[in-house]
Design a protein around this motif. Structure first.
Motif, short mmCIF file in Angstrom:
data_model
loop_
_atom_site.label_atom_id
_atom_site.label_comp_id
_atom_site.label_asym_id
_atom_site.label_seq_id
_atom_site.Cartn_x
_atom_site.Cartn_y
_atom_site.Cartn_z
N ALA A 117 12.46 -18.00 -2.86
CA ALA A 117 13.09 -17.05 -1.96
C ALA A 117 13.94 -16.09 -2.79
CB ALA A 117 13.97 -17.76 -0.93
N VAL A 118 13.70 -14.79 -2.63
CA VAL A 118 14.42 -13.76 -3.38
C VAL A 118 14.44 -12.48 -2.55
CG1 VAL A 118 12.34 -12.97 -4.57
CG2 VAL A 118 14.58 -12.60 -5.63
N ASP A 119 15.47 -11.67 -2.74
CA ASP A 119 15.59 -10.42 -1.99
C ASP A 119 14.72 -9.35 -2.65
OD1 ASP A 119 16.27 -8.33 -0.41
OD2 ASP A 119 18.41 -8.29 -0.92
N GLY A 120 13.46 -9.26 -2.22
CA GLY A 120 12.54 -8.28 -2.81
C GLY A 120 12.86 -6.86 -2.42
N SER A 121 13.60 -6.63 -1.33
CA SER A 121 13.93 -5.27 -0.93
C SER A 121 14.86 -4.59 -1.93
CB SER A 121 14.58 -5.28 0.46
OG SER A 121 15.79 -6.02 0.44
N VAL A 122 15.53 -5.38 -2.78
CA VAL A 122 16.41 -4.83 -3.81
C VAL A 122 15.77 -4.90 -5.18
CG1 VAL A 122 18.64 -5.15 -4.98
CG2 VAL A 122 18.50 -5.35 -2.49
N LEU A 123 14.95 -5.91 -5.45
CA LEU A 123 14.42 -6.14 -6.80
C LEU A 123 12.99 -5.63 -6.99
CD1 LEU A 123 15.70 -9.79 -7.39
CD2 LEU A 123 16.76 -7.65 -8.12
N PHE A 124 12.14 -5.71 -5.98
CA PHE A 124 10.71 -5.53 -6.20
C PHE A 124 10.16 -4.22 -5.63
CE2 PHE A 124 10.33 -10.44 -5.99
CZ PHE A 124 10.95 -10.51 -7.23
N ASP B 211 0.82 -1.21 0.00
CA ASP B 211 0.00 0.00 0.00
C ASP B 211 0.85 1.26 0.00
OD1 ASP B 211 -2.36 -1.39 -0.05
OD2 ASP B 211 -2.59 -1.41 2.14
N SER B 212 2.15 1.12 0.03
CA SER B 212 3.05 2.27 0.12
C SER B 212 3.56 2.66 -1.25
CB SER B 212 4.23 1.96 1.04
OG SER B 212 5.18 2.99 0.99
N ALA B 213 3.48 3.98 -1.53
CA ALA B 213 4.02 4.50 -2.79
C ALA B 213 5.41 5.08 -2.60
CB ALA B 213 3.10 5.58 -3.34
N GLY B 214 6.01 4.91 -1.42
CA GLY B 214 7.36 5.41 -1.19
C GLY B 214 8.39 4.57 -1.92
N GLY C 204 8.48 0.99 -0.80
CA GLY C 204 7.22 0.26 -0.86
C GLY C 204 7.12 -0.60 -2.10
N THR C 205 6.01 -1.34 -2.21
CA THR C 205 5.81 -2.24 -3.36
C THR C 205 4.44 -2.03 -3.99
OG1 THR C 205 5.11 -3.94 -1.78
CG2 THR C 205 7.39 -4.02 -2.54
N ARG C 206 3.93 -0.82 -3.90
CA ARG C 206 2.62 -0.56 -4.49
C ARG C 206 2.64 -0.72 -6.00
NH1 ARG C 206 -0.84 5.02 -3.47
NH2 ARG C 206 -2.64 4.50 -4.79
N ALA C 207 3.74 -0.35 -6.64
CA ALA C 207 3.84 -0.49 -8.10
C ALA C 207 3.71 -1.94 -8.52
CB ALA C 207 5.16 0.10 -8.59
N LEU C 208 4.36 -2.84 -7.78
CA LEU C 208 4.27 -4.27 -8.11
C LEU C 208 2.85 -4.76 -7.92
CD1 LEU C 208 5.37 -7.01 -8.80
CD2 LEU C 208 6.22 -7.24 -6.46
N ALA C 209 2.17 -4.35 -6.85
CA ALA C 209 0.78 -4.78 -6.66
C ALA C 209 -0.10 -4.31 -7.81
CB ALA C 209 0.26 -4.23 -5.32
N HIS D 177 13.13 0.20 -7.62
CA HIS D 177 13.94 -0.65 -8.51
C HIS D 177 13.12 -1.56 -9.40
CE1 HIS D 177 17.54 0.60 -6.34
NE2 HIS D 177 16.96 0.27 -5.19
N LEU D 178 11.81 -1.49 -9.35
CA LEU D 178 11.00 -2.45 -10.10
C LEU D 178 11.23 -2.35 -11.60
CD1 LEU D 178 8.84 -4.65 -9.76
CD2 LEU D 178 7.11 -2.88 -10.09
N ALA D 179 11.49 -1.15 -12.11
CA ALA D 179 11.67 -0.98 -13.55
C ALA D 179 13.06 -1.34 -14.03
CB ALA D 179 11.35 0.47 -13.94
N ASP D 180 13.99 -1.70 -13.15
CA ASP D 180 15.35 -2.04 -13.55
C ASP D 180 15.41 -3.46 -14.10
OD1 ASP D 180 15.97 0.41 -12.55
OD2 ASP D 180 16.82 -0.34 -10.66
#
Length: 413
Positions: free
Chosen positions: A217-224, A74-77, A80-85, A228-231
């Motif tokens: 298992a993946v490090d979502g704090s760096v990838l998702f 729910d976070s757009a910061g 956060g992962t709002r873009a992925l959702a 960084h989602l668009a990288d």
């Protein structure tokens, strides 16, 4: 030697108002200037308190947002992962965000679903296993050693990657379609676990698939995260791992959802319930006492002092005390201290220069014998009034000689 002189005439006593005349209004009927100043002062204090309170509230809100921001759908910061959702929803996947274990279990009972689980330190091993067993697929986006060993037996953390993009180098279709990514945390492979994105001795993605169920298992704090989602192939990898089922249950555990009973008590748990109200009461009482006993606002009032003491009287009185005590050494020390202080300033030495250093500097300036100068300023001990008078003369002559050597144009000789 001169002593302090008490001020003559009128003096000023801070915080003392004496007998004030009755307040008078100004010519136009408004309040007197002193009253206006007091009102303005209280208004300024009120505004300052409001500003401080506003700043404190903003900092508190920012801290709460930062705590909620990490991997929150729910976070757009940036973290956060709002873009992925939203990307998952555009691909027809329903994303349901739950913030309690009971809600997560209820959502997983509805049908085929993927559980997205960040780190859950507030949950016991049984609670983590219970939530994971209820899902068809599990994607760990912030796995720690405990969660890895619990759900991917034999797996463990293995450091961090350098930040360069890495090819999948595995047969997993989801990773091959996503392409290269720049993994963050690396993991060691367990006994029944496959791996992708190799870096040195670790891997950026672990997958355990028995045909009917998959745990990743993946490090979502760096990838998702939103940042960084668009990288690289980050978005594709996230959608491929989480979009295998029509529903994604994104569980965001909190400290209030804990089922642990043997945790260390906090300071608030150890203190009695009456401590916090008493602290607040003491703070309020302290502020009230400060306002009550503090200085009143307004101009200072001049008050004439009753006594005037001349400096010569202080000097003569101290001299008589030395003479009556028959203590020429003490009197000589006072004379030497004054001479040393003046010589230090004259020779450009600091105010805290040692007496020996001042004596050596004076001897060097005059080209005189150091032992003789030290005897005058430090070592010679007068044992009678006559010797004290002689020492006083030698001190005066020494000071005049140094003054003539340093500033010949001002010499009286």
């Amino acid at each position: 030697m001169t002593g302090p002189t008490a001020p003559t005439g009128a003096g000023v006593l801070p915080g003392h108002h004496g007998s004030e005349a009755p307040r008078q209004d100004s010519a136009d009927g408004g309040p007197a200037p002193s009253r206006r100043r007091r009102v303005a002062a209280w208004i300024a204090i009120g505004v300052a308190l409001l500003v401080v309170g506003g700043i404190g509230g903003a900092i508190s809100a920012a801290n709460q947002w930062a705590a909620r921001d990490a991997l929150d759908p729910d976070s757009a910061g940036p973290a956060g992962t709002r873009a992925l959702a939203e990307v998952l929803r555009t691909h027809g996947v329903e994303v349901e965000v739950t913030r309690s274990r009971a809600d997560a279990l209820a959502a997983l009972e509805g049908g085929s679903a993927t559980l997205v689980l960040p780190d859950a330190p507030a949950l016991s091993d049984d609670a983590v296993s219970q939530v994971a067993d209820a899902a068809d697929d599990v994607v760990l986006i912030e796995p720690r050693s405990r969660t890895l060993d619990l759900l991917l037996a034999g797996s463990a953390a293995a450091g961090f990657a350098s930040g360069d993009a890495v090819a999948p180098a595995c047969d997993l279709p989801e990773a091959q379609r996503a392409g290269a990514v720049a993994p963050g945390a690396l993991y060691a492979v367990g006994s029944r676990t496959g791996a992708c994105y190799p870096v040195d001795e670790g891997f950026g993605l672990l997958v355990q698939d028995d045909g009917a169920r998959r745990i990743s298992a993946v490090d979502g704090s760096v990838l998702f995260t939103n940042e960084h989602l668009a990288d690289e192939g980050n978005a594709a990898l996230a959608v491929n791992l989480m979009g295998r089922h029509p529903v994604v249950v994104w569980y965001v555990p909190s400290a209030g959802d804990t089922d642990l009973t043997d945790t260390d008590p906090s300071l608030g748990d150890l203190t009695p319930p009456w401590v916090s109200p008493v602290i607040v009461l003491l703070l309020v009482a302290g502020v009230a006492a400060g306002i009550w006993r503090g200085r009143r606002f307004g101009p200072l009032v001049a008050e004439r002092l009753p006594v005037t003491v001349r400096a010569s009287e202080t000097t003569e009185g101290r001299a008589r005390l030395y003479a009556r005590a028959r203590d020429p050494l003490h009197a000589a020390d006072r004379l030497r201290i004054g001479t040393l202080r003046r010589l230090a300033a004259l020779l450009g030495l600091g105010a805290h220069a040692a007496a020996g250093d001042v004596a050596d500097a004076a001897a060097g300036r005059l080209g005189a014998d150091r032992a003789t100068v030290r005897g005058i300023l430090l070592d010679d001990i007068p044992r009678s009034d006559a010797e004290l008078v002689a020492l006083s003369t030698r001190l005066r002559d020494l000071e005049e000689a140094v003054h003539a050597a340093v500033r010949p144009e001002r010499s009286t000789r």
